[in-house]
Design an enzyme around this catalytic site. Structure first.
Site, PDB file in Angstrom:
ATOM      1  N   LYS A  81       0.862  -1.185   0.000  1.00  0.00           N
ATOM      2  CA  LYS A  81       0.000   0.000   0.000  1.00  0.00           C
ATOM      3  C   LYS A  81       0.896   1.232   0.000  1.00  0.00           C
ATOM      4  O   LYS A  81       1.937   1.248   0.683  1.00  0.00           O
ATOM      5  CB  LYS A  81      -0.893  -0.045   1.255  1.00  0.00           C
ATOM      6  CG  LYS A  81      -1.895   1.094   1.365  1.00  0.00           C
ATOM      7  CD  LYS A  81      -2.808   0.922   2.575  1.00  0.00           C
ATOM      8  CE  LYS A  81      -3.833   2.041   2.703  1.00  0.00           C
ATOM      9  NZ  LYS A  81      -4.741   1.855   3.857  1.00  0.00           N
ATOM     10  N   SER A 156      -9.779   2.051   3.042  1.00  0.00           N
ATOM     11  CA  SER A 156      -8.884   2.824   2.193  1.00  0.00           C
ATOM     12  C   SER A 156      -7.884   1.973   1.428  1.00  0.00           C
ATOM     13  O   SER A 156      -7.242   2.479   0.525  1.00  0.00           O
ATOM     14  CB  SER A 156      -8.125   3.832   3.055  1.00  0.00           C
ATOM     15  OG  SER A 156      -7.249   3.144   3.954  1.00  0.00           O
ATOM     16  N   SER A 180     -10.033  -0.345   7.215  1.00  0.00           N
ATOM     17  CA  SER A 180      -9.493  -0.260   5.860  1.00  0.00           C
ATOM     18  C   SER A 180      -8.837  -1.507   5.295  1.00  0.00           C
ATOM     19  O   SER A 180      -8.484  -1.521   4.117  1.00  0.00           O
ATOM     20  CB  SER A 180      -8.494   0.889   5.775  1.00  0.00           C
ATOM     21  OG  SER A 180      -9.198   2.078   5.663  1.00  0.00           O
TER      22      SER A 180
HETATM   23  N1  GLN Z   1     -13.099   4.406   6.611  1.00  0.00           N
HETATM   24  C1  GLN Z   1     -12.487   4.841   7.817  1.00  0.00           C
HETATM   25  C2  GLN Z   1     -12.081   6.278   7.665  1.00  0.00           C
HETATM   26  O1  GLN Z   1     -12.402   6.871   6.698  1.00  0.00           O
HETATM   27  C3  GLN Z   1     -11.321   3.973   8.165  1.00  0.00           C
HETATM   28  C4  GLN Z   1     -10.141   4.212   7.325  1.00  0.00           C
HETATM   29  C5  GLN Z   1      -8.973   3.335   7.686  1.00  0.00           C
HETATM   30  O2  GLN Z   1      -9.135   2.299   8.319  1.00  0.00           O
HETATM   31  N2  GLN Z   1      -7.798   3.783   7.291  1.00  0.00           N
HETATM   32  O3  GLN Z   1     -11.432   6.834   8.493  1.00  0.00           O
END
Ligand code: GLN
Length: 489
Positions: A81, A156, A180
């Site tokens: 990532k 994400s 995410s």
């Molecule tokens: N969807 C969540 C957010 O927008 C979690 C994102 C993540 O786990 N990096 O913060």
């Protein structure tokens, strides 16, 4: 010898093929690089594809294999990532702010997987600074779901999930602050593990919300997640929150039977927001566990319903502090011809960050400001304790908790971008584990309207081996995790 095409094989199968000299790491790497290139216009899963360094690493791995010096991961291709710093290869974090940032060092996760002989094929696309649930906030454009390119892959870590789902690469690293890893795993039919907070080093992983961020893996099977986690986990003196507990051989622990496993089904997760077809698939997966001899009982986490509002105070608060370093001076995008220092800060940050990141920084600054700190930030920290205590109480009675990973299967691109709160509610079942620092994984458990859905398994701190073995038990009985979208066979 497996008859499946190279890209359809798991890490474990590829390792066996390399050991048997059925193909070389260079051949495997070329095959997957070609798939990554072909898929890029359709899926946009990658920010960078690093063909040259990948082929050099593969050649080196082939040398190690020939010399009899191969480890379990030598010569196996992965992507990272784009939140993990990679020396000499740009690390953008999905942001214009870091569009041209080349890190002078490798993140510990990257260094460990490099030392284990893996071959990095590139950096995967992601929501900007890991803020999002659909991979639509990336400066490099949205990632598309390989099951249906009009749909989101989740976020994400959407690039990592899409790349594994389409079998452009057998496995990928990812990060999970509020879901995410697990949420995109569920929406793409891949297996994703978020380890215990502190299990994997955060050094060199660009910080979003430091008390919640954790690195983990996305792969086609629990077995592959286990192989990678064994190489990634461990104490790192360069991360003060990394925990010094021994790393088991997670792959060796997969054989543990589900017989006698005490499963708690989280009552609050089977709420009105859960898609009825999704629930049917989850119940069917629970029946598989029951048939293997697990016991199943309902468990209540009375405060878990407060996870989303709690998270959306704590995470923005931490992000507002973490992202202060991107000021156009030491790090990040710098505006043209600043008039003075204030203009430099304002325009560099104004131009470098996207809308969602700005929204979080502003919310975070607000909840931390004098006068609001007690009402919001301190209150959220107290509720966080209540949520952790709910989980601790549940684990006095059961070994693992199970429930949905997401309320619905993948949704259309653009469907939730107009209303941030609707988007935030996607993580309603995943955030609790982050607030409590617990390990959790998502395993494919069926299809709803031709789209994959995931079963979430949460365990006590440092119970990754148990979670992986539970997921592996399901994957021995079902083949949901082996399904590949037709276009990518
Ligand atoms: N969807 C969540 C957010 O927008 C979690 C994102 C993540 O786990 N990096 O913060």
């Amino acid at each position: 010898m497996s008859a499946a095409p190279l890209h359809a094989r798991t890490l474990a199968e590829l390792a066996a093929g390399l050991a048997a000299r059925e193909f070389s790491s260079v051949e495997l790497t070329r095959h997957l690089l070609a798939r990554l290139e072909t898929a890029q216009p359709q899926l946009n899963a990658m920010v960078s594809i690093t063909a040259e360094t990948a082929l050099a690493a593969a050649a080196q791995a082939d040398g190690a294999i020939a010399a009899g010096k191969a480890g379990p991961l030598t010569g196996l291709p992965i992507v990272h990532k784009d939140i993990f710093c990679t020396q000499g290869v740009r690390t953008t974090c999905g942001s214009r702010m870091l569009e041209n940032f080349v890190s002078p060092y490798d993140a510990t996760v990257v260094a460990k997987l490099k030392a284990a002989g893996t071959v990095m094929l590139g950096k995967s696309n992601m929501d900007e600074f890991a803020m999002g649930s659909s991979n639509e906030t990336s400066h490099f454009g949205p990632v598309r779901n390989p099951w249906d390119t009009t749909l989101v892959p989740g976020g994400s870590s959407g690039g990592s999930a899409a790349a594994v789902c389409a079998r452009l690469v057998p496995a990928a690293t990812a990060t999970d602050t509020g879901g995410s890893i697990r949420q995109p795993a569920a929406l793409t039919g891949t297996t994703g593990l978020k380890p215990t907070y502190g299990r994997v080093s955060r050094y060199g992983m660009i910080a979003f919300a430091s008390s919640l961020d954790q690195a983990g893996v996305l792969a086609a099977s629990a077995e592959d997640c286990a192989l990678l986690l064994t190489a990634m986990a461990g104490f790192d003196p360069r991360d003060s929150t990394s925990v010094d507990v021994p790393v088991p051989d997670y792959a060796a622990a997969l054989g543990a039977s589900a017989k006698g496993l005490r499963i708690g089904v989280v009552k609050e997760f089977f709420d009105t927001g859960l898609d009825a077809d999704n629930e049917r698939q989850l119940r069917a997966a629970l029946a598989v566990y029951a048939s293997l001899g697990a016991t199943i009982e309902e468990v209540s986490l009375p405060n878990v319903g407060l996870s989303v509002p709690t998270y959306y105070v704590v995470a923005p608060a931490e992000c507002s502090s973490n992202l202060a370093r991107f000021d156009g001076v030491r790090f990040g995008h710098r505006c043209e011809k600043p008039k003075d220092l204030l203009d430099l800060y304002q325009r560099s940050r104004g131009e470098g960050f996207g809308a969602e990141v700005k929204r979080r920084i502003m919310t975070g600054t607000y909840v931390l400001s004098a006068g609001y700190y007690d009402a919001y930030y301190l209150k959220a920290q107290r509720v966080r304790q209540l949520i952790s205590a709910d989980f601790a109480r549940a684990f006095e009675r059961v070994d693992v908790l199970m429930g949905p990973t997401t309320p619905t299967p993948a949704f259309a691109l653009g469907a939730k971008t107009a209303d941030p709160v609707t988007m935030y509610l996607n993580d309603i079942y995943t955030i609790g584990a982050n607030l409590a620092g617990l390990p959790a994984l998502s395993v494919p458990c069926g299809f709803v309207r031709d789209l994959p859905v995931g079963l979430q398994i949460v365990g006590p701190h440092f119970s990754e081996a148990k979670l992986l073995a539970a997921a592996h038990a399901l994957q021995r009985e079902t083949d949901w995790h082996r399904q590949i979208p037709r276009l990518w066979l």
